[in-house]
Design an enzyme around this catalytic site. Sequence first.
Site, PDB file in Angstrom:
ATOM      1  N   LYS A 122       0.832  -1.209   0.000  1.00 45.59           N
ATOM      2  CA  LYS A 122       0.000   0.000   0.000  1.00 45.59           C
ATOM      3  C   LYS A 122       0.869   1.262   0.000  1.00 45.59           C
ATOM      4  O   LYS A 122       0.658   2.195  -0.783  1.00 45.59           O
ATOM      5  CB  LYS A 122      -0.908  -0.013   1.243  1.00 45.59           C
ATOM      6  CG  LYS A 122      -1.610   1.274   1.525  1.00 45.59           C
ATOM      7  CD  LYS A 122      -2.689   1.527   0.511  1.00 45.59           C
ATOM      8  CE  LYS A 122      -3.184   2.937   0.570  1.00 45.59           C
ATOM      9  NZ  LYS A 122      -4.284   3.200  -0.304  1.00 45.59           N
TER      10      LYS A 122
ATOM     11  N   CYS B 280      -3.865  10.780   0.937  1.00 48.71           N
ATOM     12  CA  CYS B 280      -3.142   9.520   0.731  1.00 48.71           C
ATOM     13  C   CYS B 280      -1.719   9.776   0.261  1.00 48.71           C
ATOM     14  O   CYS B 280      -0.758   9.507   0.961  1.00 48.71           O
ATOM     15  CB  CYS B 280      -3.879   8.686  -0.304  1.00 48.71           C
ATOM     16  SG  CYS B 280      -5.616   8.503   0.082  1.00 48.71           S
TER      17      CYS B 280
END
Length: 439
Positions: A215, A269
Amino acid sequence: MKFEKICVLGLGYIGLPTASTFAVHGADVLGVDINSHVIETLNQGEIHIPEPGLRESVSKAVQSGKFRAAMKLEEADVFIIAVPTPFQENKTGEYQGIKYKLADMRAVTSAAESIVPHLKKGNLVVLESTSPPRTTVDLIAPILEKSGLKAGSDFFLCYSPERVLPGQIMRELIENARVIGGITTESAQAGHDLYATFVKGEIIQTDATTAEMVKLMENTYRDVNIAIANEFSRLADKFGVDVWEAISLANLHPRVKILSPGPGVGGHCISVDPWFFVEAAPELTPLIYHSRQVNDAQPQFVIQRVKHALGSLKDKKIAALGLAYKPDVDDLRESPANEVIYLLQKQGAQVKAWEPFKPDADMKGLQIASSLDSAINDADAILLLVKHSEFIKLIPQEIAKLTKARVVIDTVNGWSQKDWNAGGFNFFRLGDGKSQTSP
Ligand code: SAJ
């Protein structure tokens, strides 16, 4: 393995779509959040986050009786943690003179602690929140084991990152490949069986720390690649080259795919996750650190371009188009547009911002216009900060009738110099050393 009751902790951008999607696919879902307003809104079948397709999904889930929201957890077969992992507000780390941001894991910790009294043998716990490497093994497992049960043998524990793109969450949740990292192979298999209820993309099993790293690597890769595009925009500007033309030509090479420069990198993010690597291993991450620095400094580069177009910014009236962190979303978190406006104001400019996706935005220190017209009518210049579709469609001749501004500055390659020149505007574009004729 079959899981009938699922408890989702955190009903934000990821938790809510995940919860409603599980419910629509037949699971009995309890959504838990600490915000009472969110709970009331959802139980009425309404939503607190605009995301295409989410309202329909939540309303269907509530009507079918498969989804409820509450502030307290209950016993369940599965617990999914999808709470935010922001930065610590007042603290930074330091390594050899390099200051780096630190992850604030309090929400994750308290979510894990709230599961402990409800945890039973055979349960599955999944962490979805983006987290520093080893969080599942070193932070979550020890907390959950306070229940007296052993992670991996008494209950299953996985890390499964969300990888959905805001604006397309409902579709990508189902279609994207899903990585499931288990602390044991049995845990990974349990996670697989859970997400297989709705995921159509490939479901790949691995270990928890690999999944955490995957991720962070994805978003860090993108950040580093945007940083090089931003650095190219500065070089092109210096050498009288149009970076957008140069990138499109370089991208004809079969092994080159340069991303787009812009006013900076925002959102919750890509501008955040690389710091998790830097915090975990500052001695190993100079490239990641410097890419963050480049992207965070891009609003300053925008200010230089605006100054080039307008001279001194003192008392200049600037209409800033767009506040969102990227095109066609209403999310203003970590938006570089805000930073640009803040810096313009610091230099004495009077800025009116127009954000069509959030006309009622209330941002401290910002003057938000109620319409495009009111943002531009008495402006000296129009500054395009976000490539929203409706800005791209603006017709220069029509805009010329609504404003006294005759300067436009495009930071996102949204407009054509030819069209705006034809509409009577001087045109400046970020990273375009060819569009810099003074007004
Ligand atoms: N940006 C550029 N140039 C580009 C692309 C993006 O300046 O060429 C800027 C955008 O304007 C924005 C920022 O970067 O300010 C981030 O936008 P984005 O569209 O690249 O990414 P996010 O933050 O909306 O979503 C990302 C996605 N990750 C990747 O593409 C690797 C998404 O798949 C993740 O699920 C999401 O982060 C997340 O939740 O982690």
